[in-house]
Design a protein around this motif. Structure first.
Motif, PDB file in Angstrom:
ATOM      1  N   TYR A 141       0.971  -1.047   0.070  1.00  0.00           N
ATOM      2  CA  TYR A 141       0.035  -0.037  -0.120  1.00  0.00           C
ATOM      3  C   TYR A 141       0.851   1.230  -0.021  1.00  0.00           C
ATOM      4  O   TYR A 141       1.941   1.318   0.669  1.00  0.00           O
ATOM      5  CB  TYR A 141      -0.994  -0.035   0.995  1.00  0.00           C
ATOM      6  CG  TYR A 141      -1.952  -1.040   1.206  1.00  0.00           C
ATOM      7  CD1 TYR A 141      -3.332  -0.788   0.758  1.00  0.00           C
ATOM      8  CD2 TYR A 141      -1.568  -2.505   1.581  1.00  0.00           C
ATOM      9  CE1 TYR A 141      -4.145  -1.563   0.963  1.00  0.00           C
ATOM     10  CE2 TYR A 141      -2.599  -3.283   1.777  1.00  0.00           C
ATOM     11  CZ  TYR A 141      -4.015  -3.008   1.416  1.00  0.00           C
ATOM     12  OH  TYR A 141      -4.988  -3.901   1.349  1.00  0.00           O
ATOM     13  N   SER A 142       0.504   2.171  -0.623  1.00  0.00           N
ATOM     14  CA  SER A 142       1.186   3.356  -0.732  1.00  0.00           C
ATOM     15  C   SER A 142       0.269   4.604  -1.172  1.00  0.00           C
ATOM     16  O   SER A 142      -0.945   4.506  -1.694  1.00  0.00           O
ATOM     17  CB  SER A 142       2.429   3.486  -1.706  1.00  0.00           C
ATOM     18  OG  SER A 142       1.971   3.511  -3.089  1.00  0.00           O
ATOM     19  N   PHE A 143       0.802   5.927  -1.075  1.00  0.00           N
ATOM     20  CA  PHE A 143      -0.017   7.135  -1.375  1.00  0.00           C
ATOM     21  C   PHE A 143       0.456   7.575  -2.948  1.00  0.00           C
ATOM     22  O   PHE A 143      -0.255   8.520  -3.408  1.00  0.00           O
ATOM     23  CB  PHE A 143       0.113   8.007  -0.654  1.00  0.00           C
ATOM     24  CG  PHE A 143      -0.462   8.019   0.898  1.00  0.00           C
ATOM     25  CD1 PHE A 143      -1.894   7.958   0.966  1.00  0.00           C
ATOM     26  CD2 PHE A 143       0.186   7.821   1.828  1.00  0.00           C
ATOM     27  CE1 PHE A 143      -2.639   7.542   2.081  1.00  0.00           C
ATOM     28  CE2 PHE A 143      -0.483   7.593   3.112  1.00  0.00           C
ATOM     29  CZ  PHE A 143      -1.814   7.383   3.257  1.00  0.00           C
ATOM     30  N   PRO A 169       7.604   3.138  -8.628  1.00  0.00           N
ATOM     31  CA  PRO A 169       8.662   2.342  -9.312  1.00  0.00           C
ATOM     32  C   PRO A 169       9.404   1.367  -8.977  1.00  0.00           C
ATOM     33  O   PRO A 169       9.829   1.512  -7.875  1.00  0.00           O
ATOM     34  CB  PRO A 169       9.177   3.634 -10.011  1.00  0.00           C
ATOM     35  CG  PRO A 169       8.393   4.724  -9.722  1.00  0.00           C
ATOM     36  CD  PRO A 169       7.810   4.312  -8.289  1.00  0.00           C
ATOM     37  N   GLY A 170       9.704   0.413  -9.603  1.00  0.00           N
ATOM     38  CA  GLY A 170      10.568  -0.864  -9.134  1.00  0.00           C
ATOM     39  C   GLY A 170       9.783  -1.920  -8.279  1.00  0.00           C
ATOM     40  O   GLY A 170      10.501  -2.556  -7.801  1.00  0.00           O
ATOM     41  N   LEU A 171       8.613  -1.965  -8.195  1.00  0.00           N
ATOM     42  CA  LEU A 171       7.614  -2.835  -7.578  1.00  0.00           C
ATOM     43  C   LEU A 171       8.012  -4.108  -8.373  1.00  0.00           C
ATOM     44  O   LEU A 171       7.649  -3.978  -9.377  1.00  0.00           O
ATOM     45  CB  LEU A 171       6.266  -2.517  -7.449  1.00  0.00           C
ATOM     46  CG  LEU A 171       5.478  -2.980  -6.445  1.00  0.00           C
ATOM     47  CD1 LEU A 171       6.225  -2.898  -5.149  1.00  0.00           C
ATOM     48  CD2 LEU A 171       3.972  -2.738  -6.524  1.00  0.00           C
ATOM     49  N   PRO A 172       8.590  -5.174  -7.574  1.00  0.00           N
ATOM     50  CA  PRO A 172       8.671  -6.448  -8.310  1.00  0.00           C
ATOM     51  C   PRO A 172       7.698  -6.893  -8.970  1.00  0.00           C
ATOM     52  O   PRO A 172       6.319  -6.831  -8.647  1.00  0.00           O
ATOM     53  CB  PRO A 172       9.326  -7.290  -7.143  1.00  0.00           C
ATOM     54  CG  PRO A 172       9.814  -6.477  -6.154  1.00  0.00           C
ATOM     55  CD  PRO A 172       8.894  -5.234  -6.297  1.00  0.00           C
ATOM     56  N   ASP A 173       7.834  -7.627 -10.013  1.00  0.00           N
ATOM     57  CA  ASP A 173       6.797  -8.348 -10.859  1.00  0.00           C
ATOM     58  C   ASP A 173       6.287  -9.449  -9.808  1.00  0.00           C
ATOM     59  O   ASP A 173       6.730 -10.145  -9.122  1.00  0.00           O
ATOM     60  CB  ASP A 173       7.327  -8.957 -12.065  1.00  0.00           C
ATOM     61  CG  ASP A 173       7.663  -8.115 -13.159  1.00  0.00           C
ATOM     62  OD1 ASP A 173       7.485  -6.977 -13.087  1.00  0.00           O
ATOM     63  OD2 ASP A 173       8.651  -8.603 -14.071  1.00  0.00           O
ATOM     64  N   GLY A 174       4.662  -9.214  -9.794  1.00  0.00           N
ATOM     65  CA  GLY A 174       3.787 -10.309  -8.902  1.00  0.00           C
ATOM     66  C   GLY A 174       3.429  -9.647  -7.903  1.00  0.00           C
ATOM     67  O   GLY A 174       2.443 -10.022  -7.161  1.00  0.00           O
ATOM     68  N   VAL A 175       4.149  -8.666  -7.185  1.00  0.00           N
ATOM     69  CA  VAL A 175       3.644  -7.808  -5.902  1.00  0.00           C
ATOM     70  C   VAL A 175       2.587  -6.704  -6.667  1.00  0.00           C
ATOM     71  O   VAL A 175       2.727  -6.049  -7.520  1.00  0.00           O
ATOM     72  CB  VAL A 175       4.745  -6.995  -5.525  1.00  0.00           C
ATOM     73  CG1 VAL A 175       4.501  -6.313  -4.304  1.00  0.00           C
ATOM     74  CG2 VAL A 175       5.989  -7.911  -5.041  1.00  0.00           C
ATOM     75  N   ARG A 176       1.609  -6.818  -5.689  1.00  0.00           N
ATOM     76  CA  ARG A 176       0.375  -5.889  -6.067  1.00  0.00           C
ATOM     77  C   ARG A 176       0.399  -4.667  -5.271  1.00  0.00           C
ATOM     78  O   ARG A 176       1.230  -4.608  -4.312  1.00  0.00           O
ATOM     79  CB  ARG A 176      -1.100  -6.560  -5.776  1.00  0.00           C
ATOM     80  CG  ARG A 176      -1.039  -7.908  -6.263  1.00  0.00           C
ATOM     81  CD  ARG A 176      -2.453  -8.632  -5.564  1.00  0.00           C
ATOM     82  NE  ARG A 176      -2.799 -10.012  -6.019  1.00  0.00           N
ATOM     83  CZ  ARG A 176      -3.742 -10.533  -5.595  1.00  0.00           C
ATOM     84  NH1 ARG A 176      -4.624 -10.327  -4.753  1.00  0.00           N
ATOM     85  NH2 ARG A 176      -3.915 -11.941  -6.168  1.00  0.00           N
ATOM     86  N   HIS A 177      -0.014  -3.834  -5.915  1.00  0.00           N
ATOM     87  CA  HIS A 177      -0.057  -2.267  -5.442  1.00  0.00           C
ATOM     88  C   HIS A 177      -1.567  -1.989  -5.047  1.00  0.00           C
ATOM     89  O   HIS A 177      -2.614  -2.104  -5.924  1.00  0.00           O
ATOM     90  CB  HIS A 177       0.564  -1.092  -6.494  1.00  0.00           C
ATOM     91  CG  HIS A 177       0.452   0.066  -5.678  1.00  0.00           C
ATOM     92  ND1 HIS A 177      -0.488   1.115  -6.013  1.00  0.00           N
ATOM     93  CD2 HIS A 177       1.504   0.627  -4.874  1.00  0.00           C
ATOM     94  CE1 HIS A 177      -0.356   2.109  -5.459  1.00  0.00           C
ATOM     95  NE2 HIS A 177       0.848   1.944  -4.724  1.00  0.00           N
ATOM     96  N   ALA A 178      -1.621  -0.990  -3.922  1.00  0.00           N
ATOM     97  CA  ALA A 178      -3.147  -0.742  -3.503  1.00  0.00           C
ATOM     98  C   ALA A 178      -2.908   0.719  -2.944  1.00  0.00           C
ATOM     99  O   ALA A 178      -1.881   1.299  -2.488  1.00  0.00           O
ATOM    100  CB  ALA A 178      -3.581  -1.656  -2.503  1.00  0.00           C
TER     101      ALA A 178
END
Length: 263
Positions: A34-36, A40-49
């Motif tokens: 989770y972030s606001f 960038p650079g979030l590994p493939d397969g990791v979800r963002h919310a």
């Protein structure tokens, strides 16, 4: 049960955190950060919310005023994340792992019981945390967040005296200024003691074998016993500003970087 992994991040992701997030995926967990803002650079397969849906950005101003440009100052990120993880527990979102927790194997939990480990002889760590949504610790934080002053009723006498002296001297009328971890491990330990849940704590080596000794992770050393120990589930790493440094050959970090390299 193998839970989903959730965490919060504010700012750019460094090399160490990318490695740790990939290790959590490799252990078989679904991982959400989770972030606001975009990461960038979030590994493939990791979800963002979107973090705003869990705890609004405006809550940070109750911890301390932002910088003139609106950015967070000093301890805000760490203390905000202490509240954020409790909000995730209230929502039954999954197992909280700090973004710098390197997993060697999957974490299995009983969804009806707390999951945490000793970080020090008399203090729990909150870098690895699961609590049922109806747990009294979750309820205590929910009640705390309804207060304008954010002053816990579980505060130790030592911290109460420190806070009183700071207010009398005019230094600060915010409890959050006492120490960076005032809402973190100290609070978790006090509440677990009050609710009789310390008996659920795992041994320190489960996750904190290298936490207080970062040289054991970043410097060349003999680490085969660490990665072969069945009692070690993972490592919470305290990078001390080394998160973007290239791993040294012969170090545990070097081994981890190769094992959990980007595809």
């Amino acid at each position: 049960m193998r839970p989903d992994v959730v965490t919060f991040w504010h700012g750019p992701l460094d090399r160490l955190r990318q490695t740790c997030l990939r290790s959590q995926l490799a252990a078989g967990h679904k991982v959400t950060v989770y972030s606001f803002a975009p990461l960038p650079g979030l590994p493939d397969g990791v979800r963002h919310a979107d973090a705003e849906a869990v705890l609004p950005f405006a809550f940070s101003e109750r911890l301390r005023p932002p910088q003139p440009d609106g950015s967070w100052r000093d301890w805000t990120t760490l203390q905000f994340s202490d509240f954020f993880r409790m909000r995730l527990m209230a929502q039954s979102a999954g197992l909280w792992l700090d973004a710098d927790v390197l997993l060697l194997k999957a974490v299995e939990i009983d969804p009806q019981k707390p999951y945490f480990a000793w970080e020090r002889p008399r203090q729990l760590g909150n870098s690895v945390l699961y609590l049922p949504s109806d747990d009294p610790i979750v309820a205590a934080f929910a009640q705390l967040m309804q207060q304008k002053e954010l002053t816990p009723d579980w505060l130790s006498l030592r911290h109460r005296l420190t806070f009183a002296l700071r207010r009398i001297s005019g230094k600060s009328d915010r409890l959050s200024d006492i120490r960076v971890a005032i809402f973190g491990p100290a609070s978790l330990t006090a509440l677990a003691r009050r609710s009789g849940e310390l008996r659920h704590a795992l041994p320190k080596k489960s996750f904190y074998a290298v936490h207080a000794e970062p040289a054991r992770f970043f410097e060349p050393t003999e680490f085969s016993a660490l990665i072969a120990d069945p009692g070690i589930v993972g490592f919470h790493v305290s990078p001390k500003g080394r998160g973007n440094q290239p791993p040294l050959p012969g170090s545990l970090y070097g081994w981890a970087s190769k094992r959990f390299a980007a595809a």
